[in-house]
Design an enzyme around this catalytic site. Structure first.
Site, PDB file in Angstrom:
ATOM      1  N   ASP A   1      41.469  17.393   1.641  1.00 16.43           N
ATOM      2  CA  ASP A   1      42.261  18.620   1.603  1.00 16.43           C
ATOM      3  C   ASP A   1      43.377  18.451   0.572  1.00 16.43           C
ATOM      4  O   ASP A   1      44.012  17.404   0.478  1.00 16.43           O
ATOM      5  CB  ASP A   1      42.860  18.916   2.991  1.00 16.43           C
ATOM      6  CG  ASP A   1      43.339  20.353   3.100  1.00 16.43           C
ATOM      7  OD1 ASP A   1      42.695  21.150   3.816  1.00 16.43           O
ATOM      8  OD2 ASP A   1      44.365  20.694   2.452  1.00 16.43           O
ATOM      9  N   ILE A   2      43.616  19.510  -0.191  1.00 19.10           N
ATOM     10  CA  ILE A   2      44.631  19.462  -1.251  1.00 19.10           C
ATOM     11  C   ILE A   2      46.048  19.370  -0.678  1.00 19.10           C
ATOM     12  O   ILE A   2      46.957  18.860  -1.344  1.00 19.10           O
ATOM     13  CB  ILE A   2      44.457  20.676  -2.197  1.00 19.10           C
ATOM     14  CG1 ILE A   2      45.001  20.404  -3.578  1.00 19.10           C
ATOM     15  CG2 ILE A   2      45.039  21.945  -1.604  1.00 19.10           C
ATOM     16  CD1 ILE A   2      44.561  21.417  -4.630  1.00 19.10           C
TER      17      ILE A   2
ATOM     18  N   ASN B   1      38.827  26.705  11.739  1.00 19.07           N
ATOM     19  CA  ASN B   1      39.543  27.982  11.809  1.00 19.07           C
ATOM     20  C   ASN B   1      38.554  29.089  11.466  1.00 19.07           C
ATOM     21  O   ASN B   1      37.811  28.977  10.487  1.00 19.07           O
ATOM     22  CB  ASN B   1      40.719  27.991  10.830  1.00 19.07           C
ATOM     23  CG  ASN B   1      41.786  26.989  11.218  1.00 19.07           C
ATOM     24  OD1 ASN B   1      42.049  26.779  12.401  1.00 19.07           O
ATOM     25  ND2 ASN B   1      42.402  26.366  10.234  1.00 19.07           N
TER      26      ASN B   1
ATOM     27  N   GLU C   1      41.865  30.695   6.095  1.00 21.73           N
ATOM     28  CA  GLU C   1      42.358  31.132   4.786  1.00 21.73           C
ATOM     29  C   GLU C   1      41.273  31.127   3.724  1.00 21.73           C
ATOM     30  O   GLU C   1      41.238  32.014   2.871  1.00 21.73           O
ATOM     31  CB  GLU C   1      43.541  30.257   4.359  1.00 21.73           C
ATOM     32  CG  GLU C   1      44.788  30.626   5.157  1.00 21.73           C
ATOM     33  CD  GLU C   1      45.981  29.751   4.864  1.00 21.73           C
ATOM     34  OE1 GLU C   1      45.900  28.911   3.942  1.00 21.73           O
ATOM     35  OE2 GLU C   1      46.991  29.906   5.585  1.00 21.73           O
ATOM     36  N   VAL C   2      40.422  30.134   3.757  1.00 23.17           N
ATOM     37  CA  VAL C   2      39.337  30.074   2.770  1.00 23.17           C
ATOM     38  C   VAL C   2      38.053  30.534   3.460  1.00 23.17           C
ATOM     39  O   VAL C   2      37.604  29.923   4.437  1.00 23.17           O
ATOM     40  CB  VAL C   2      39.180  28.656   2.187  1.00 23.17           C
ATOM     41  CG1 VAL C   2      37.988  28.606   1.233  1.00 23.17           C
ATOM     42  CG2 VAL C   2      40.452  28.220   1.473  1.00 23.17           C
TER      43      VAL C   2
ATOM     44  N   HIS D   1      34.206  25.769   6.895  1.00 25.26           N
ATOM     45  CA  HIS D   1      34.636  24.390   6.680  1.00 25.26           C
ATOM     46  C   HIS D   1      35.176  23.809   7.962  1.00 25.26           C
ATOM     47  O   HIS D   1      35.780  24.504   8.766  1.00 25.26           O
ATOM     48  CB  HIS D   1      35.689  24.297   5.570  1.00 25.26           C
ATOM     49  CG  HIS D   1      36.882  25.181   5.770  1.00 25.26           C
ATOM     50  ND1 HIS D   1      36.865  26.521   5.446  1.00 25.26           N
ATOM     51  CD2 HIS D   1      38.110  24.922   6.283  1.00 25.26           C
ATOM     52  CE1 HIS D   1      38.044  27.046   5.737  1.00 25.26           C
ATOM     53  NE2 HIS D   1      38.815  26.111   6.256  1.00 25.26           N
ATOM     54  N   MET D   2      34.962  22.531   8.118  1.00 28.45           N
ATOM     55  CA  MET D   2      35.457  21.783   9.264  1.00 28.45           C
ATOM     56  C   MET D   2      36.556  20.861   8.761  1.00 28.45           C
ATOM     57  O   MET D   2      36.334  20.089   7.830  1.00 28.45           O
ATOM     58  CB  MET D   2      34.278  20.976   9.822  1.00 28.45           C
ATOM     59  CG  MET D   2      34.562  20.167  11.049  1.00 28.45           C
ATOM     60  SD  MET D   2      33.039  19.278  11.491  1.00 28.45           S
ATOM     61  CE  MET D   2      32.270  20.475  12.554  1.00 28.45           C
ATOM     62  N   HIS D   3      37.765  21.005   9.334  1.00 30.57           N
ATOM     63  CA  HIS D   3      38.830  20.043   9.018  1.00 30.57           C
ATOM     64  C   HIS D   3      38.572  18.782   9.841  1.00 30.57           C
ATOM     65  O   HIS D   3      38.337  18.866  11.050  1.00 30.57           O
ATOM     66  CB  HIS D   3      40.199  20.584   9.438  1.00 30.57           C
ATOM     67  CG  HIS D   3      40.663  21.780   8.665  1.00 30.57           C
ATOM     68  ND1 HIS D   3      41.612  21.716   7.665  1.00 30.57           N
ATOM     69  CD2 HIS D   3      40.318  23.091   8.762  1.00 30.57           C
ATOM     70  CE1 HIS D   3      41.835  22.931   7.188  1.00 30.57           C
ATOM     71  NE2 HIS D   3      41.063  23.787   7.835  1.00 30.57           N
TER      72      HIS D   3
HETATM   73  P1  5GP Z   1      41.773  27.193   6.519  1.00 29.32           P
HETATM   74  O1  5GP Z   1      43.140  27.697   6.886  1.00 29.32           O
HETATM   75  O2  5GP Z   1      40.963  28.213   5.778  1.00 29.32           O
HETATM   76  O3  5GP Z   1      41.060  26.569   7.688  1.00 29.32           O
HETATM   77  O4  5GP Z   1      42.039  25.959   5.572  1.00 29.32           O
HETATM   78  C1  5GP Z   1      41.776  25.941   4.208  1.00 29.32           C
HETATM   79  C2  5GP Z   1      42.182  24.566   3.713  1.00 29.32           C
HETATM   80  O5  5GP Z   1      41.720  24.434   2.400  1.00 29.32           O
HETATM   81  C3  5GP Z   1      43.696  24.334   3.686  1.00 29.32           C
HETATM   82  O6  5GP Z   1      44.024  23.195   4.504  1.00 29.32           O
HETATM   83  C4  5GP Z   1      44.006  24.102   2.214  1.00 29.32           C
HETATM   84  O7  5GP Z   1      44.976  23.100   2.007  1.00 29.32           O
HETATM   85  C5  5GP Z   1      42.657  23.708   1.646  1.00 29.32           C
HETATM   86  N1  5GP Z   1      42.454  24.112   0.263  1.00 29.32           N
HETATM   87  C6  5GP Z   1      42.688  25.343  -0.258  1.00 29.32           C
HETATM   88  N2  5GP Z   1      42.369  25.363  -1.572  1.00 29.32           N
HETATM   89  C7  5GP Z   1      41.919  24.111  -1.865  1.00 29.32           C
HETATM   90  C8  5GP Z   1      41.442  23.506  -3.077  1.00 29.32           C
HETATM   91  O8  5GP Z   1      41.369  24.111  -4.144  1.00 29.32           O
HETATM   92  N3  5GP Z   1      41.061  22.209  -2.994  1.00 29.32           N
HETATM   93  C9  5GP Z   1      41.113  21.490  -1.828  1.00 29.32           C
HETATM   94  N4  5GP Z   1      40.706  20.231  -1.881  1.00 29.32           N
HETATM   95  N5  5GP Z   1      41.561  22.036  -0.674  1.00 29.32           N
HETATM   96  C10 5GP Z   1      41.958  23.321  -0.706  1.00 29.32           C
END
Ligand code: 5GP
Ligand code: ZN
Length: 122
Positions: A34-35, A90, A98-99, A103-105
């Site tokens: 994660d970034i 999420n 958000e994305v 995806h699984m964190h």
């Molecule tokens: P969400 O809230 O959708 O579950 O989490 C999206 C995750 O993607 C966030 O933790 C965010 O830091 C990560 N993320 C967003 N854009 C990028 C990117 O360009 N590269 C990487 N490696 N992670 C990203």
């Protein structure tokens, strides 16, 4: 070839158009750090196929979703989370996704993580 979305940030990482710090890759899965990590170990495990949310998965996604669950502990261990970890998916507005690419964190480290969610005051 799996479905891809030209504008999706995670599809761009899959296609190599933007960089991702890769943890794992095979024909249908990708894992990358994660970034903006919120734990010492924090990477994302995604299907290469573009599926926006878990709510849109179908029976033919069972194999790849199962693979995510089986890969997560192995990759977590390899990344140093060898005494437990947390998985978060999420989903949608209420899940504050958000994305919009499933995806699984995978979160962990040497010490216990914070609570899952703050408990509402009673
Ligand atoms: P969400 O809230 O959708 O579950 O989490 C999206 C995750 O993607 C966030 O933790 C965010 O830091 C990560 N993320 C967003 N854009 C990028 C990117 O360009 N590269 C990487 N490696 N992670 C990203
Ligand atoms: Zn995508």
């Amino acid at each position: 070839m799996h479905t891809t979305d030209p504008d999706c940030i995670f599809c761009k990482i899959v296609r190599g158009e933007i960089p991702g710090r890769k943890v794992y890759e095979d024909a249908d899965m990708l894992a990358f750090h994660d970034i903006q990590p919120i734990a010492p170990v924090h990477f994302l495990l995604i299907p290469k196929e573009h599926v926006p949310t878990l709510s849109e998965t179908q029976a033919d996604h069972e194999a790849v979703l199962g693979k995510m669950m089986v890969l997560a502990p192995r990759l977590a261990r390899e990344q140093g989370a060898d005494d437990g970890f947390r998985l978060i998916v999420n989903t949608g507005r209420v899940g504050r996704q958000e994305v919009l690419h499933v995806h699984m964190h995978v979160l962990g480290g040497k010490e216990p993580l914070g609570s899952m969610l703050p408990r509402p005051k009673t």
